[in-house]
Design a protein around this motif. Sequence first.
Motif, mmCIF file in Angstrom:
data_model
loop_
_atom_site.group_PDB
_atom_site.id
_atom_site.type_symbol
_atom_site.label_atom_id
_atom_site.label_comp_id
_atom_site.label_asym_id
_atom_site.label_seq_id
_atom_site.Cartn_x
_atom_site.Cartn_y
_atom_site.Cartn_z
ATOM 1 N N VAL A 57 1.076 -1.341 -0.360
ATOM 2 C CA VAL A 57 -0.413 0.327 0.281
ATOM 3 C C VAL A 57 1.274 1.166 -0.031
ATOM 4 O O VAL A 57 1.086 1.975 -0.691
ATOM 5 C CB VAL A 57 -1.224 -0.082 1.191
ATOM 6 N N TYR A 58 1.861 0.992 0.790
ATOM 7 C CA TYR A 58 2.604 2.899 0.817
ATOM 8 C C TYR A 58 3.667 3.003 -0.176
ATOM 9 O O TYR A 58 3.735 4.105 -0.761
ATOM 10 C CB TYR A 58 3.457 1.676 2.187
ATOM 11 N N ARG A 59 3.815 1.462 -1.120
ATOM 12 C CA ARG A 59 5.057 1.788 -1.905
ATOM 13 C C ARG A 59 4.023 2.051 -3.091
ATOM 14 O O ARG A 59 4.757 3.150 -4.464
ATOM 15 C CB ARG A 59 5.717 0.253 -1.909
ATOM 16 N N ASN A 60 2.711 2.086 -3.288
ATOM 17 C CA ASN A 60 2.152 1.964 -4.746
ATOM 18 C C ASN A 60 0.967 3.915 -4.352
ATOM 19 O O ASN A 60 0.945 4.776 -5.113
ATOM 20 C CB ASN A 60 1.161 1.193 -4.891
ATOM 21 N N TRP A 61 1.607 4.139 -3.354
ATOM 22 C CA TRP A 61 0.644 5.416 -2.327
ATOM 23 C C TRP A 61 1.174 5.897 -0.881
ATOM 24 O O TRP A 61 0.470 5.777 -0.392
ATOM 25 C CB TRP A 61 -1.320 5.192 -2.237
ATOM 26 N N PRO A 62 2.473 6.642 -1.490
ATOM 27 C CA PRO A 62 2.802 7.038 -0.251
ATOM 28 C C PRO A 62 2.202 8.421 0.653
ATOM 29 O O PRO A 62 2.149 8.536 1.497
ATOM 30 C CB PRO A 62 4.439 7.773 -0.640
ATOM 31 N N ASP A 63 1.232 9.103 0.178
ATOM 32 C CA ASP A 63 1.031 9.786 0.763
ATOM 33 C C ASP A 63 -1.308 9.217 0.681
ATOM 34 O O ASP A 63 -1.911 8.371 -0.568
ATOM 35 C CB ASP A 63 0.432 11.009 0.377
ATOM 36 N N ARG A 64 -2.016 9.570 1.441
ATOM 37 C CA ARG A 64 -2.789 9.022 1.573
ATOM 38 C C ARG A 64 -3.838 9.867 0.699
ATOM 39 O O ARG A 64 -5.046 9.177 0.154
ATOM 40 C CB ARG A 64 -3.653 9.264 2.984
ATOM 41 N N THR A 65 -3.755 11.253 0.780
ATOM 42 C CA THR A 65 -4.987 11.611 -0.845
ATOM 43 C C THR A 65 -4.875 11.220 -2.318
ATOM 44 O O THR A 65 -6.017 10.941 -2.472
ATOM 45 C CB THR A 65 -4.269 13.103 -0.590
ATOM 46 N N THR A 66 -3.272 10.510 -2.240
ATOM 47 C CA THR A 66 -3.503 9.840 -3.497
ATOM 48 C C THR A 66 -4.452 8.755 -3.556
ATOM 49 O O THR A 66 -4.950 8.650 -4.618
ATOM 50 C CB THR A 66 -2.134 9.994 -4.105
ATOM 51 N N LEU A 67 -3.881 7.439 -2.271
ATOM 52 C CA LEU A 67 -4.921 6.529 -2.198
ATOM 53 C C LEU A 67 -6.580 6.675 -2.272
ATOM 54 O O LEU A 67 -7.476 6.244 -3.032
ATOM 55 C CB LEU A 67 -4.999 5.787 -1.102
ATOM 56 N N VAL A 68 -6.600 7.862 -1.524
ATOM 57 C CA VAL A 68 -8.285 8.206 -1.934
ATOM 58 C C VAL A 68 -8.924 9.075 -3.104
ATOM 59 O O VAL A 68 -9.745 8.628 -3.377
ATOM 60 C CB VAL A 68 -8.987 9.455 -0.375
ATOM 61 N N ALA A 69 -7.722 9.310 -4.421
ATOM 62 C CA ALA A 69 -8.455 9.713 -4.834
ATOM 63 C C ALA A 69 -8.342 8.965 -6.162
ATOM 64 O O ALA A 69 -9.204 8.493 -6.963
ATOM 65 C CB ALA A 69 -7.062 10.755 -5.230
ATOM 66 N N ASP A 70 -7.331 8.175 -6.356
ATOM 67 C CA ASP A 70 -7.233 6.491 -7.111
ATOM 68 C C ASP A 70 -8.619 5.736 -6.802
ATOM 69 O O ASP A 70 -8.635 5.338 -7.248
ATOM 70 C CB ASP A 70 -6.005 5.996 -6.547
ATOM 71 N N ALA A 71 -8.868 5.431 -5.251
ATOM 72 C CA ALA A 71 -9.239 4.893 -5.051
ATOM 73 C C ALA A 71 -11.554 5.092 -5.523
ATOM 74 O O ALA A 71 -12.233 4.488 -6.139
ATOM 75 C CB ALA A 71 -10.260 4.815 -3.368
ATOM 76 N N ILE A 72 -11.457 6.762 -5.571
ATOM 77 C CA ILE A 72 -12.773 6.815 -6.445
ATOM 78 C C ILE A 72 -12.553 7.202 -8.045
ATOM 79 O O ILE A 72 -13.814 8.010 -8.796
ATOM 80 C CB ILE A 72 -13.177 7.935 -5.614
ATOM 81 N N ALA A 73 -11.664 7.436 -8.116
ATOM 82 C CA ALA A 73 -11.644 7.896 -9.722
ATOM 83 C C ALA A 73 -12.333 7.789 -11.073
ATOM 84 O O ALA A 73 -12.555 7.873 -11.931
ATOM 85 C CB ALA A 73 -9.984 8.294 -10.515
ATOM 86 N N THR A 74 -12.697 6.551 -11.046
ATOM 87 C CA THR A 74 -12.442 5.386 -11.467
ATOM 88 C C THR A 74 -14.333 5.186 -11.637
ATOM 89 O O THR A 74 -14.921 4.515 -12.372
ATOM 90 C CB THR A 74 -12.000 3.743 -11.935
ATOM 91 N N PHE A 75 -14.789 6.258 -10.045
ATOM 92 C CA PHE A 75 -16.235 5.820 -9.840
ATOM 93 C C PHE A 75 -16.203 7.323 -11.222
ATOM 94 O O PHE A 75 -16.959 7.956 -10.762
ATOM 95 C CB PHE A 75 -16.502 5.747 -8.832
ATOM 96 N N GLY A 76 -17.117 7.424 -12.402
ATOM 97 C CA GLY A 76 -17.958 7.964 -13.128
ATOM 98 C C GLY A 76 -18.949 7.227 -14.080
ATOM 99 O O GLY A 76 -20.374 6.573 -13.052
ATOM 100 N N ALA A 77 -18.796 8.049 -15.129
ATOM 101 C CA ALA A 77 -20.333 7.744 -15.937
ATOM 102 C C ALA A 77 -20.665 6.479 -16.065
ATOM 103 O O ALA A 77 -21.317 5.859 -15.853
ATOM 104 C CB ALA A 77 -19.934 8.845 -17.182
ATOM 105 N N ASP A 78 -19.506 5.206 -16.206
ATOM 106 C CA ASP A 78 -19.714 3.911 -16.779
ATOM 107 C C ASP A 78 -19.837 3.187 -15.644
ATOM 108 O O ASP A 78 -20.947 1.941 -16.009
ATOM 109 C CB ASP A 78 -18.341 3.142 -17.149
#
Length: 214
Positions: A57-78
């Motif tokens: 988890v830390y290697r891919n997302w060194p800060d929590r903001t980035t993890l949160v952003a990526d967790a919802i980034a694909t939640f869109g029109a599809d």
Amino acid sequence: MLENGPVREPARRPGGRTARVRRRILEAAAELIARDGVGGLRYEQVAELAEVNRTSVYRNWPDRTTLVADAIATFGADVAPLHDSGDLHADLVDFLEALAAATASPQGRAMLNVVASARESPELRAVVDEVFDRRLATLRDRLQVAVERGELPAIDLSLLGAMLAGPVQLFVSRGARVFTRADAHQVTSLVLAGVRATAARGAPANGELDAEEA
């Protein structure tokens, strides 16, 4: 407290096992955000739920903001496709029903929690705006087709989209009961009838009051 930072472009997703691990982590993060909110997100809990080592988890997302952003980034029109069957009412009912199911999912509930925290982080605000823009763009496109076909009068499509989608978010966020297909029918009928009745009265399409109503 989330750290503020510049808006970044989403990283390219790797393939194979790495992609599967990342997906599990993001799904776990979304589930925990939905349960505990952004402030309650803990990397050790993400790792445990995703069944991966915490260092992954830390290697891919060194800060929590980035993890949160990526967790919802694909939640869109599809997540709530909007088809054009030629029947506007039926298409909108299908869309609202799918939108309700998506909003009630872990990713959807995480999205509602992130909205409340987005004021603290320009990066999260940008992700939230993008997700909603993508979703409403699909809805606006379908409504524009309806206007061009004469099924609807000319109207502010962004406002109309918000009027249709707004009750879904209200139902899910309150959690009193499930938003049903019958609810989708009723919302669609009431909103479309209101739009057409307003146009028939000759009220301004942009929502401004005329002299008699002011």
